[in-house]
Design a protein around this motif. Structure first.
Motif, PDB file in Angstrom:
ATOM      1  N   ARG A  70       0.825  -1.200   0.000  1.00 25.68           N
ATOM      2  CA  ARG A  70       0.000   0.000   0.000  1.00 25.68           C
ATOM      3  C   ARG A  70       0.858   1.249   0.000  1.00 25.68           C
ATOM      4  O   ARG A  70       0.568   2.230  -0.695  1.00 25.68           O
ATOM      5  N   ASP A  73       2.063   1.716  -3.385  1.00 21.34           N
ATOM      6  CA  ASP A  73       1.002   2.305  -4.201  1.00 21.34           C
ATOM      7  C   ASP A  73       0.950   3.808  -3.990  1.00 21.34           C
ATOM      8  O   ASP A  73       0.930   4.594  -4.932  1.00 21.34           O
ATOM      9  N   LYS A  74       0.918   4.133  -2.755  1.00 23.36           N
ATOM     10  CA  LYS A  74       0.762   5.533  -2.409  1.00 23.36           C
ATOM     11  C   LYS A  74       1.949   6.351  -2.914  1.00 23.36           C
ATOM     12  O   LYS A  74       1.797   7.441  -3.465  1.00 23.36           O
ATOM     13  N   LYS A  75       3.089   5.775  -2.711  1.00 25.90           N
ATOM     14  CA  LYS A  75       4.287   6.484  -3.116  1.00 25.90           C
ATOM     15  C   LYS A  75       4.304   6.684  -4.631  1.00 25.90           C
ATOM     16  O   LYS A  75       4.641   7.756  -5.139  1.00 25.90           O
ATOM     17  N   ASN A  78       1.962   9.311  -5.486  1.00 25.82           N
ATOM     18  CA  ASN A  78       2.538  10.615  -5.188  1.00 25.82           C
ATOM     19  C   ASN A  78       3.553  11.020  -6.235  1.00 25.82           C
ATOM     20  O   ASN A  78       3.577  12.155  -6.696  1.00 25.82           O
ATOM     21  N   ARG A 115      -3.427  13.527  -3.297  1.00 26.63           N
ATOM     22  CA  ARG A 115      -2.418  12.550  -2.914  1.00 26.63           C
ATOM     23  C   ARG A 115      -2.789  11.905  -1.600  1.00 26.63           C
ATOM     24  O   ARG A 115      -2.365  10.829  -1.281  1.00 26.63           O
ATOM     25  N   TYR A 116      -3.557  12.634  -0.820  1.00 22.31           N
ATOM     26  CA  TYR A 116      -3.864  12.112   0.483  1.00 22.31           C
ATOM     27  C   TYR A 116      -5.243  11.501   0.539  1.00 22.31           C
ATOM     28  O   TYR A 116      -5.847  11.412   1.586  1.00 22.31           O
ATOM     29  N   PRO A 119      -6.625   5.632   0.854  1.00 22.64           N
ATOM     30  CA  PRO A 119      -6.566   4.493  -0.073  1.00 22.64           C
ATOM     31  C   PRO A 119      -7.811   3.650  -0.007  1.00 22.64           C
ATOM     32  O   PRO A 119      -8.257   3.108  -0.997  1.00 22.64           O
TER      33      PRO A 119
END
Length: 505
Positions: A70, A73-75, A78, A115-116, A119
């Motif tokens: 996760r 993914d987030k990175k 971003n 971006r925030y 998820p």
DNA sequence: TTGTGTTTTATTGCCTCC
DNA sequence: GGAGGCAATAAAACACAA
């Protein structure tokens, strides 16, 4: 001292064998994890337990893997947002689209910043598949925001980009076809933005041009000039979702298109609203094509939407109608289910895998060679189908629409071993497109395929056939599950390779 | 072969929610 | 307070260019 160390190392050797600090997951484990992750990014305890049993891992490992996955993914998300933000700034386009109002840099944002996004929300709302839609919405929202707050308080990148847009448009250039270098100063940096200069243009907003003052007004005016007599005061708000095109909006284009003279004689073809719209859609949507795979539907919607409106109009052009029908028929041939990736089926065997897979691989190679994430799919794929299908009418029309980029794309997509440079037009504005799914899984798969192909001996993967089978399995599972984004690549090559494949059989 | 950069895995601490 | 998740960090594994 040395003896002690030696002894210690001997001892450690054994213990390391047993209790290695870090153990890479086996391909099977990774496959299981990835598959599961694609289905559920937040597995429950039971799921984790089952998965752990299934994959012979500990629950802790499972939890950790999902956690890192996760994060990854987030990175990636971003990174892409940041990259797109930077890129958009350099291209003078839509910088404020994805990141809300302002994104000074990757690290500092103001106001809305998707971006925030949670998820969980992203997952549950399907934003991974429609994220760009969300971004578009945000952009549109911003526009509304500006409309409501027509003040000087929004000294944001948005305004800067608008200023850039203004300048670009005044140069008669298509915003979405701009090469970053075209508006860079000789030293490669962005020229200073002169918002005041835009304000001094003397434009006076009128009608729906009352959007964010003179700057955007100037841009819109430029578009208006391009559109000429086709401009309609009661038309849709620029940069915002377009409504159905009024029947007479493109009357002349259609008529001229029927005479096959308009585009040839019109030097502003690349800037024509239709083409710009197409390019806009494709370039914008492709930026988040992995999770934000709205492309295919967008493109098909473009066909069915933009042109579809013509169907309903009193000005149906037989030729364009035919083209559309052919296109749709062809799509229905290749893709009986509009939202399914039909071409996946074509490549379900190990041979077929190569077509889609090699595209991925090629992109990855491209990534390594400096055109990271260049997409060859969004704008060019349909035309390739048509060309491969020897559909001349479609080819002609498509080449009209995409001719400025077809040649490169076609070559790139057809070749399995392409390492060529991408087109300089659209593709340069479509960097940083690889998303996490692609980067992660595809890299791994590319790695595995490379391993397989090279017969490289590795400790981990002793049986190449097993790896190949696994790779195929992964590909099939992946295709079946997630990857509408692959659709274009696969679609691209599927028809072209279908015949040879048949003949091979 | 080696140095360097990247990716992946594991650990730990902090935070939030129940 | 415990569970779960996130973020930071370290280190191993890996890739690749020189």
């Amino acid at each position: 001292m040395e003896e002690a160390t030696e002894f210690h190392s001997e001892e450690n050797k054994l213990s390391m064998e047993k209790n290695k600090k870090r153990r890479l997951k086996t391909p099977a484990q990774l496959k299981g994890l990835e598959d599961f992750y694609n289905d559920n990014k937040y597995p429950t305890e039971e799921m984790k337990s089952e998965l752990a049993d299934e994959l012979e891992l500990t629950e802790k490992q499972i939890s950790g893997w999902f956690c890192h996955r996760r994060l990854k993914d987030k990175k990636m998300l971003n990174d892409e947002v940041c990259a797109n933000g930077r890129h958009d700034r350099s291209s003078g386009v839509i910088q404020d689209r994805g990141s809300g109002l302002v994104q000074d840099s990757c690290g500092s944002t103001k106001h809305v910043d998707y971006r925030y996004l949670d998820p969980k929300e992203v997952e549950s709302h399907g934003l991974y598949n429609h994220g760009f839609s969300a971004a578009d919405m945000m952009y549109g929202h911003n526009n509304h925001h500006y409309t409501e707050n027509d003040s000087a308080t929004d000294n944001t990148s948005s305004e800067s980009s608008s200023s850039l847009q203004d300048r670009l448009l005044r140069q008669g250039k298509d915003l979405y076809d701009m090469e970053p270098s075209s508006h860079l100063t000789p030293n490669g940096s962005l020229p200073p933005l002169n918002i005041k200069g835009a304000n001094n243009l003397g434009y006076k907003p009128s009608g729906y041009l009352k959007v964010k003052g003179d700057i955007e007004h100037a841009a819109i005016t430029a578009v208006k000039k391009q559109l000429g007599k086709h401009y309609r005061e009661d038309g849709p708000l620029l940069t915002v979702e377009f409504d159905t095109i009024p029947p007479e909006a493109f009357e002349c284009q259609i008529a001229d298109l029927a005479n096959e003279a308009y585009y040839a004689a019109n030097p502003a073809l690349p800037n024509s609203p239709e083409v710009s719209a197409v390019k806009k859609q494709s370039s914008l949507s492709s930026k988040y094509d992995s999770y934000f795979t709205k492309i295919s539907s967008q493109d098909s919607h473009m066909d069915r939407g933009d042109f579809g409106s013509l169907h309903d109009s009193d000005f149906q052009d037989k030729k364009s109608f035919q083209v559309i029908n052919q296109r749709q028929n062809f799509q229905s041939f290749t893709n009986p289910l509009p939202h399914k990736n039909s071409s996946l089926d074509l490549n379900a065997d190990s041979t077929g895998e190569a077509s889609a897979y090699n595209n991925i691989k090629n992109r990855r190679k491209g990534t390594k060679h400096g055109f990271d994430g260049v997409r060859y799919d969004s704008a060019s794929n349909p035309s390739d189908h048509y060309e491969e299908n020897n559909n001349l009418a479609v080819k002609q029309t498509d080449s009209l629409l995409h001719g400025y980029e077809n040649s490169n794309l076609k070559n790139v997509q057809r070749s399995e071993y392409v390492k060529s440079k991408p087109s300089n037009s659209v593709h340069k504005s479509q960097i940083y497109l690889d998303t996490e799914e692609r980067r992660g899984l595809n890299k791994r798969m590319a790695k595995e395929e490379k391993f397989d192909g090279d017969r490289k001996v590795k400790k981990q993967y002793r049986d190449p056939d097993e790896v190949r089978a696994l790779t195929n399995e992964m590909m099939v599972a992946k295709r079946a599950k997630v990857d509408p984004l692959e659709q274009y690549d696969v679609k691209q090559s599927s028809v072209a390779e279908l015949e040879p494949r048949k003949s091979q059989r």
